[in-house]
Design an enzyme around this catalytic site. Sequence first.
Site, PDB file in Angstrom:
ATOM      1  CG  ASP A  56      -0.587   0.871   2.527  1.00 18.16           C
ATOM      2  OD1 ASP A  56      -1.187   0.669   3.597  1.00 18.16           O
ATOM      3  OD2 ASP A  56      -0.637   0.094   1.546  1.00 18.16           O
ATOM      4  CG  ASP A  98      -1.023  -5.087   4.849  1.00 14.77           C
ATOM      5  OD1 ASP A  98      -0.041  -5.484   5.506  1.00 14.77           O
ATOM      6  OD2 ASP A  98      -2.196  -5.160   5.265  1.00 14.77           O
TER       7      ASP A  98
END
Length: 298
Positions: free
Chosen positions: A14, A16
């Site tokens: 991922d 963020d």
Amino acid sequence: MAASNGGAPLVVFDFDKTIVDCDSDNWVVDALGATDRFDELLRHLPWNHAIDAMMGELHAEGRMAEDVRACLRAAPLSPHVAAAIRSAHARGCELRVLSDANAFFIDAVLAHHGLAGYFAGTDTNPAHVDPAGRLRIRPYHEFAAPAPGHGCALPSCPPNMCKGKVMERILLQEEEAAAAARRRRRAVVYLGDGRGDYCPSLKLREGDYVMPRAGYPVCDLIAASPPAAAVRGWDGFEDLARVLLGIVDAEIARAVAEQGDAAAATTNVVVPDCRALPLPLPARQEAALLPQAVRVPN
């Protein structure tokens, strides 16, 4: 370029709060002084559409794509994360990004830190700068009528992107590649923090790993209904590096051990003692024609 290593896993990050220690949309909006206006847009627009509209309003005020890129250069990225990315790549891992941010933000951050070349691909919301210099951000899955959307019923998936659908595609590609090469599928490691990271975690299987960030929403979802993959949490970016590289090293060691066992099975052949075998029929017949020894009494 990393050396090829058949035991090294595929690592999917991922973005963020996993690669960068912030939400990149909020980071840009706050840095450009548009926080209140963005909050207002979110009252009547889905997040993905709101950030696109916000980029349009900022452009109308004279803010160009380069202003956005300059904000992203200051986004916090831990040196432990950068070191983990480089070390995993050096061990032979293929690295990918699977994120609900957008291509412009991700590319700007990775390029600034010299990390773009370590990633084999990115799945995220597409973004481009139009001829007027305005940054446009589109949803990964179009969901405005009459578009069908992604069709996932899991409430943790936002309408613009089901990471689980993307993970299904990645796993299918991995299985096809493994079948073509007549080898076992390599393990997949997925790192994330948010609610949207739960769906791809559920797609992983036994032999894979999910690395949730401790104290973040995905941890609660995993605790309530764990996936089939092994769960290896991390708390802070130094811990991220330690846990990830521990998994990578363990997978490589396991593959080396399996190769050794396979080599031993093909080379450890028992050679029978020829003296214990019966003579072939022609040889027995020939032996019968030979003169027999004469016993001489004492």
